[in-house]
Design an enzyme around this catalytic site. Structure first.
Site, mmCIF file in Angstrom:
data_model
loop_
_atom_site.group_PDB
_atom_site.id
_atom_site.type_symbol
_atom_site.label_atom_id
_atom_site.label_comp_id
_atom_site.label_asym_id
_atom_site.label_seq_id
_atom_site.Cartn_x
_atom_site.Cartn_y
_atom_site.Cartn_z
ATOM 1 N N HIS A 105 0.931 -1.326 0.071
ATOM 2 C CA HIS A 105 0.071 0.150 -0.087
ATOM 3 C C HIS A 105 1.039 0.980 -0.177
ATOM 4 O O HIS A 105 1.947 1.037 0.571
ATOM 5 C CB HIS A 105 -0.957 0.029 1.080
ATOM 6 N N ASP A 107 -0.662 4.335 0.851
ATOM 7 C CA ASP A 107 -1.176 5.474 1.716
ATOM 8 C C ASP A 107 -0.557 5.380 3.004
ATOM 9 O O ASP A 107 0.045 4.510 3.412
ATOM 10 C CB ASP A 107 -2.612 5.160 1.911
ATOM 11 N N ASP A 138 6.589 2.187 6.187
ATOM 12 C CA ASP A 138 4.997 1.757 6.044
ATOM 13 C C ASP A 138 4.446 2.247 4.956
ATOM 14 O O ASP A 138 3.777 3.269 5.564
ATOM 15 C CB ASP A 138 4.446 1.638 7.407
ATOM 16 N N GLU A 172 -5.159 1.362 2.926
ATOM 17 C CA GLU A 172 -4.843 0.371 3.918
ATOM 18 C C GLU A 172 -4.948 1.069 5.332
ATOM 19 O O GLU A 172 -5.510 0.308 6.428
ATOM 20 C CB GLU A 172 -3.441 -0.437 3.747
ATOM 21 N N GLU A 173 -4.500 2.181 5.515
ATOM 22 C CA GLU A 173 -4.265 2.743 7.000
ATOM 23 C C GLU A 173 -5.815 3.208 7.217
ATOM 24 O O GLU A 173 -5.966 3.603 8.438
ATOM 25 C CB GLU A 173 -3.410 3.932 6.982
ATOM 26 N N ASP A 201 4.592 -5.955 4.595
ATOM 27 C CA ASP A 201 3.957 -4.655 5.379
ATOM 28 C C ASP A 201 3.985 -4.786 6.836
ATOM 29 O O ASP A 201 3.208 -4.659 7.624
ATOM 30 C CB ASP A 201 2.580 -4.437 5.076
ATOM 31 N N HIS A 451 4.137 4.743 12.039
ATOM 32 C CA HIS A 451 3.073 5.308 12.569
ATOM 33 C C HIS A 451 3.624 6.170 13.597
ATOM 34 O O HIS A 451 2.749 7.144 14.098
ATOM 35 C CB HIS A 451 2.121 4.401 13.292
#
Length: 493
Positions: A105, A107, A138, A172-173, A201, A451
């Protein structure tokens, strides 16, 4: 292919990757610069722009790219927002080669400099060999590492050892909205000739030792709501003469888990498979620095004192965490109010063999039993806003053997085979829908801070990760061919 010719080929590939590492880092810098935050509605255009950028990159490789329109989704405020398209890409259709599908992903989680970043989160910045920026690990870094590995074969005019397929999304997030429906629709078409699925991931368990992930816990989230009436009350007027909702709620939350971390809900451990001695031994060889993990967390003491017990309780056993209370006063200062309605929020990370519906029933029965003993006239409501099942793969699958060999070639040591204590819905989703072999193949280190305000991927991991993906292509091709030949011989006999 002989081992010597294979070794020469690997050296040629690795040398190309080393020589072009600055180009690969520039590519990552370009991708990180796009604020593809899928959580904030006002940045949705940036996510869509990021999808176009990724699609163009695959097209440049010679891949056939389909940007699948998923329509729109409705936000809680009623606003309709377009969903980013999902990339379905394809490169190579040699019937002699295995077909490997890569999921990633592009995003990212929200990020602002004022959140505590020392650098601009959308400007990839190298400090002491680490590449800092939102999405670096990520998941833009690993997605690009895979693409770079494919590009290396093309640039060197080498025959592709596998057929490639790509599934790249931009939500995804935000819960992968629309992805599951698309996978179901493409099960008999896009995925019909796929042999293996690779997801990169997640992270290693260690800062230095590579790992392959073969399982993750599921998660079931609960809201427990207690309400006494339609308005908040003054504690001077009503304190001491009513059953207060917050007092009830705290008693309910306190009943869920004991001071040792043991979940107190009757029957919750009934479906957890017994630990065998053989399985316990797997944990002994895993590299895991207890003190380092403790320092990363900032806590003074864990519930358990050995590496094995810590890992077992992170991966192998369920856990219950309390996340917050909605409706209670939480601003600075004092507000002498009795809230009319409060909602406690907690979740249970469940492990294989635990059934979501059974867990929900056990929790509801437990909370209703505790509440009834309080003889409170307040209203109790328990709901489940979200649930995801655990995922478990077979470490003896050719996918894992090929990845193990690739890691041995590039990093000079065998990887740890690990589980993930968190929940990775996409792995379970791909496995359940496609019925194909799925592997989690991380290249990021444990301290990459996904994150967080210090998200990074090291230059070493990004470049060596590109090499390990390239080596994996060669290894899965050899293994697949060997399995095919063995199967034909058995058929002929």
């Amino acid at each position: 292919m002989s081992s010597s010719s294979s070794s020469v080929l690997e050296m040629e590939i690795f040398q190309y990757i080393d020589v072009h590492q600055s180009d690969f880092i520039e590519d990552l810098k370009e991708w990180v610069a796009v604020e593809s935050d899928s959580v904030q509605p006002d940045l949705r255009k940036e996510v869509i722009r990021m999808m176009a950028l990724a699609a163009n990159r695959l097209s440049a490789l010679g891949a056939t790219v389909n940007l699948v329109n998923l329509g729109s989704h409705q936000l809680p405020d009623g606003q309709d927002l377009p969903l980013p398209p999902v990339i379905l890409g394809e490169l190579g259709k040699d019937p002699q080669n295995p077909t490997v599908c890569f999921y990633g992903h592009v995003d990212v989680q929200p990020a602002k400099k004022e959140d505590g970043w020392k650098t601009d989160p959308y400007t990839l910045t190298e400090i002491n060999g680490n590449l800092y920026g939102r999405g670096a690990t990520d998941n833009k870094g690993p997605v690009l590492a895979w693409i770079n590995a494919v590009e290396t074969f093309r640039a060197l005019k080498l025959a592709m050892p596998v057929n490639f397929k790509f599934v790249i999304e931009g939500m995804e997030e935000a819960g992968s909205v629309g992805l599951e429906k698309l996978l179901e629709e493409e099960k008999q078409c896009f995925f019909s000739d796929v042999d293996y699925i690779v997801i990169s991931d997640n992270l290693w368990l260690s800062n230095k030792k590579p790992a392959l992930t073969y399982g993750s816990r599921g998660n079931i989230c609960f809201f427990v709501e207690v309400e006494c009436g339609g308005k908040d009350l003054h504690s001077g007027t009503f304190g001491g003469i009513i059953h207060e909702p917050l007092t009830d709620l705290i008693a309910l939350l306190d009943s869920l888990v004991d001071p040792t971390g043991h979940i107190q809900i009757p029957g919750i451990y009934d479906s957890v498979a017994a630990l065998t001695e053989e399985e316990r031994k797997l944990y002994e060889s895993i590299e895991f620095d207890l003190e380092e993990h403790k320092n990363n967390s900032g806590v003074k003491k864990f519930l358990y004192g050995t590496k094995e017990e810590i890992l077992l309780h992170l991966w192998r056993y369920p856990s219950l965490s309390i996340h917050g209370i909605e409706g209670a006063f939480h601003e600075p200062g004092i507000k002498t109010v009795i809230p009319a309605k409060v909602i406690g929020k907690f979740s249970i990370r469940q492990v294989p063999h635990m059934d979501l519906s059974v867990v929900k029933q056990q929790v509801v029965e437990h909370l209703e039993g505790v509440f009834s003993k309080r003889n409170s006239p307040n209203r109790l409501k328990v709901s489940v806003p979200l649930g995801a099942k655990p995922w478990l793969a077979d470490v003896n699958d050719p996918l894992y053997e090929a990845a193990r060999r690739a890691i041995k070639t590039v990093f000079g040591e065998d990887p740890d085979f690990i589980r993930d204590g968190s929940t990775i819905p996409v792995a379970r989703m791909f496995q359940t829908i496609t019925q194909k072999s799925v592997m989690m193949f991380p290249i990021g280190a444990a301290d990459d801070g996904e994150h967080s305000q210090k998200e990074k991927i090291s230059r070493h991991n990004y470049i060596e990760g590109t090499k390990v993906f390239a080596a994996f292509f060669l290894e899965i091709s050899k293994l697949h061919q060997h399995l095919h030949e063995t199967s034909n011989m058995e058929t002929n006999n």
